[in-house]
Design an enzyme around this catalytic site. Structure first.
Site, PDB file in Angstrom:
ATOM      1  N   SER A  50       7.335   4.038  -0.962  1.00  0.00           N
ATOM      2  CA  SER A  50       6.314   4.484  -0.001  1.00  0.00           C
ATOM      3  C   SER A  50       6.970   5.215   1.154  1.00  0.00           C
ATOM      4  CB  SER A  50       5.534   3.284   0.536  1.00  0.00           C
ATOM      5  OG  SER A  50       4.988   2.552  -0.531  1.00  0.00           O
ATOM      6  N   ARG A  51       8.226   4.867   1.427  1.00  0.00           N
ATOM      7  CA  ARG A  51       8.924   5.473   2.571  1.00  0.00           C
ATOM      8  C   ARG A  51       9.354   6.912   2.295  1.00  0.00           C
ATOM      9  NH1 ARG A  51      10.704  -0.070   3.360  1.00  0.00           N
ATOM     10  NH2 ARG A  51      10.372  -0.612   5.542  1.00  0.00           N
ATOM     11  N   GLY A  89       0.793  -1.231   0.000  1.00  0.00           N
ATOM     12  CA  GLY A  89       0.000   0.000   0.000  1.00  0.00           C
ATOM     13  C   GLY A  89       0.820   1.272   0.000  1.00  0.00           C
ATOM     14  N   ALA A  90       0.143   2.399   0.359  1.00  0.00           N
ATOM     15  CA  ALA A  90       0.736   3.746   0.209  1.00  0.00           C
ATOM     16  C   ALA A  90       1.297   3.849  -1.207  1.00  0.00           C
ATOM     17  CB  ALA A  90       1.803   4.003   1.267  1.00  0.00           C
ATOM     18  N   LEU A  91       0.421   3.588  -2.146  1.00  0.00           N
ATOM     19  CA  LEU A  91       0.853   3.391  -3.535  1.00  0.00           C
ATOM     20  C   LEU A  91       1.349   4.678  -4.187  1.00  0.00           C
ATOM     21  CD1 LEU A  91      -1.954   0.973  -4.805  1.00  0.00           C
ATOM     22  CD2 LEU A  91       0.217   0.423  -3.694  1.00  0.00           C
ATOM     23  N   GLY A 134       8.592  -5.438  -8.774  1.00  0.00           N
ATOM     24  CA  GLY A 134       9.482  -4.346  -9.146  1.00  0.00           C
ATOM     25  C   GLY A 134      10.950  -4.685  -8.932  1.00  0.00           C
ATOM     26  N   LYS A 173      13.099  -2.607  -8.280  1.00  0.00           N
ATOM     27  CA  LYS A 173      13.565  -1.765  -7.171  1.00  0.00           C
ATOM     28  C   LYS A 173      13.985  -2.654  -5.997  1.00  0.00           C
ATOM     29  CE  LYS A 173      12.789   1.553  -3.792  1.00  0.00           C
ATOM     30  NZ  LYS A 173      12.421   0.698  -2.711  1.00  0.00           N
ATOM     31  N   GLY A 195       5.416   4.009  -8.992  1.00  0.00           N
ATOM     32  CA  GLY A 195       6.169   2.764  -9.158  1.00  0.00           C
ATOM     33  C   GLY A 195       5.242   1.556  -9.101  1.00  0.00           C
ATOM     34  N   HIS A 196       4.367   1.536  -8.106  1.00  0.00           N
ATOM     35  CA  HIS A 196       3.395   0.436  -7.996  1.00  0.00           C
ATOM     36  C   HIS A 196       2.473   0.427  -9.221  1.00  0.00           C
ATOM     37  CE1 HIS A 196       4.029   1.306  -3.536  1.00  0.00           C
ATOM     38  NE2 HIS A 196       4.317   0.024  -3.607  1.00  0.00           N
TER      39      HIS A 196
HETATM   40  P1  AMP Z   1       5.928  -2.578  -1.625  1.00  0.00           P
HETATM   41  O1  AMP Z   1       4.581  -1.977  -1.483  1.00  0.00           O
HETATM   42  O2  AMP Z   1       7.043  -1.665  -1.250  1.00  0.00           O
HETATM   43  O3  AMP Z   1       6.025  -3.942  -1.015  1.00  0.00           O
HETATM   44  O4  AMP Z   1       6.130  -2.803  -3.189  1.00  0.00           O
HETATM   45  C1  AMP Z   1       5.222  -3.576  -3.929  1.00  0.00           C
HETATM   46  C2  AMP Z   1       5.809  -3.849  -5.287  1.00  0.00           C
HETATM   47  O5  AMP Z   1       6.036  -2.606  -5.968  1.00  0.00           O
HETATM   48  C3  AMP Z   1       7.158  -4.560  -5.207  1.00  0.00           C
HETATM   49  O6  AMP Z   1       7.238  -5.538  -6.237  1.00  0.00           O
HETATM   50  C4  AMP Z   1       8.129  -3.434  -5.429  1.00  0.00           C
HETATM   51  O7  AMP Z   1       9.358  -3.852  -5.971  1.00  0.00           O
HETATM   52  C5  AMP Z   1       7.366  -2.565  -6.411  1.00  0.00           C
HETATM   53  N1  AMP Z   1       7.890  -1.200  -6.401  1.00  0.00           N
HETATM   54  C6  AMP Z   1       8.060  -0.393  -5.321  1.00  0.00           C
HETATM   55  N2  AMP Z   1       8.617   0.769  -5.687  1.00  0.00           N
HETATM   56  C7  AMP Z   1       8.813   0.705  -7.023  1.00  0.00           C
HETATM   57  C8  AMP Z   1       9.379   1.588  -7.989  1.00  0.00           C
HETATM   58  N3  AMP Z   1       9.851   2.771  -7.653  1.00  0.00           N
HETATM   59  N4  AMP Z   1       9.406   1.182  -9.282  1.00  0.00           N
HETATM   60  C9  AMP Z   1       8.929  -0.031  -9.635  1.00  0.00           C
HETATM   61  N5  AMP Z   1       8.390  -0.911  -8.768  1.00  0.00           N
HETATM   62  C10 AMP Z   1       8.348  -0.560  -7.481  1.00  0.00           C
END
Ligand code: AMP
Length: 289
Positions: free
Chosen positions: A188-189, A31-33, A149, A151, A36-37
């Site tokens: 998100s951070r 969440g906190a999309l 991602g 990332k 990138g998401h």
């Molecule tokens: P998270 O919510 O941080 O667990 O991320 C969920 C998915 O989004 C994971 O597969 C991450 O690698 C991807 N993700 C997060 N930030 C980015 C970004 N800046 N670009 C591409 N994918 C991302």
């Protein structure tokens, strides 16, 4: 777009889609999309008939209770962004839906050395938690493809191993990192960064870019030190800066020759932990020191 909290309701909808022969894409998130998401969602929407996004701040992958507590949450904003991106279903489960028998780790999955380097080393237990939650989602959703991602490069390698080792029938689709105009990887951070640290944080990506040049003329050990120094000089606290083989993620030493390496970094910017990486391609040959 369906917004579902119960696993049983989710399964009902998924089964209906499966009977109709739909290809299902799945995007796990906490969440906190941000954009990138959304790049992951858009790729799934393009390649699949139906897209499912999960929003679940998975407690088992946080080794630091403070980090879990402070992790940003914004389900209304998330639902809005997902709707606009063409997502078909958002699964927003409570902890009991994901861990009906408690948080105990039941999947006895061996991550090997992947769990002992970089994120694995600095966040003990993190990837066990990731493997646990991804496995649970794959069990519930049975998607045709999972979008992740780059990332989180090490996470992609870990999930790829999970899928291969367990013989799961799902395509893993990696998606390029989406960045801010100054190169900072979206995360998100980032909203927790002070305005001063927000200005300084692009040093992370800048150092990765510099590293792709340094590596052609300096021994690997020196490149690591140069990178750590540059990040420290901007007032961030690096945890690691590593050059590794992209498949095994084992750290490289001088004298090894590869045409593809991944530079991975984790650094704290005023208490906010940021990670990033860069795959360096094209006939890179390490200076033998
Ligand atoms: P998270 O919510 O941080 O667990 O991320 C969920 C998915 O989004 C994971 O597969 C991450 O690698 C991807 N993700 C997060 N930030 C980015 C970004 N800046 N670009 C591409 N994918 C991302």
């Amino acid at each position: 777009m369906d917004v579902i909290e119960k696993g049983s309701e989710l399964c009902e909808i998924i089964q209906k889609w499966k009977r109709a022969g739909k290809r299902i894409g799945f995007v796990p998130t906490m969440g906190a999309l941000h954009r990138g998401h959304i790049a992951l969602i858009e790729k799934s929407v393009k390649q699949c008939d139906r897209t499912v996004c999960s929003v679940f701040v998975n407690p088992t992958q946080f080794n630091d209770p403070n980090d879990l507590e402070n992790y940003p949450r914004d389900i209304d904003g998330d639902v809005d962004m997902l709707r606009k991106a063409g997502c078909d279903l958002v699964f927003f489960p409570g902890e009991r839906e994901i861990y009906p028998n408690g948080r105990e780790y039941t999947l006895n999955f061996d991550l090997g050395r992947l769990d002992g380097v970089m994120e694995g080393e600095f966040r003990p237990g993190h990837f066990r938690g990731v493997a646990q939650v991804v496995h649970r989602f794959l069990e519930l959703i049975e998607p045709d493809a999972i979008y992740m991602g780059l990332k989180d490069f090490q996470q992609v390698v870990v999930v790829n191993k999970l899928i291969k080792d367990l013989g799961l029938k799902v395509d893993l689709v990696p998606v390029e990192t989406v960045r801010e105009a100054d190169g900072l990887a979206m995360s998100s951070r980032n909203i927790r960064l002070s305005s001063e640290m927000r200005k300084r944080a692009p040093v992370i990506f800048q150092t990765l870019m510099d590293c792709s040049k340094w590596i052609k003329t300096h021994p690997v050990e020196e490149v690591r030190e140069m990178a750590l120094k540059q990040i420290r000089e901007r007032g961030l606290e690096p945890e690691y800066f590593e050059l590794a083989a992209p498949e095994s993620l084992l750290p490289l030493n001088s004298g090894m020759v590869r045409d593809k390496v991944v530079a991975c970094v984790a650094a704290k910017a005023g208490g906010v932990r940021l990670i990033d990486n860069l795959v360096i391609k094209q006939g890179v040959c390490y200076f033998a020191g």
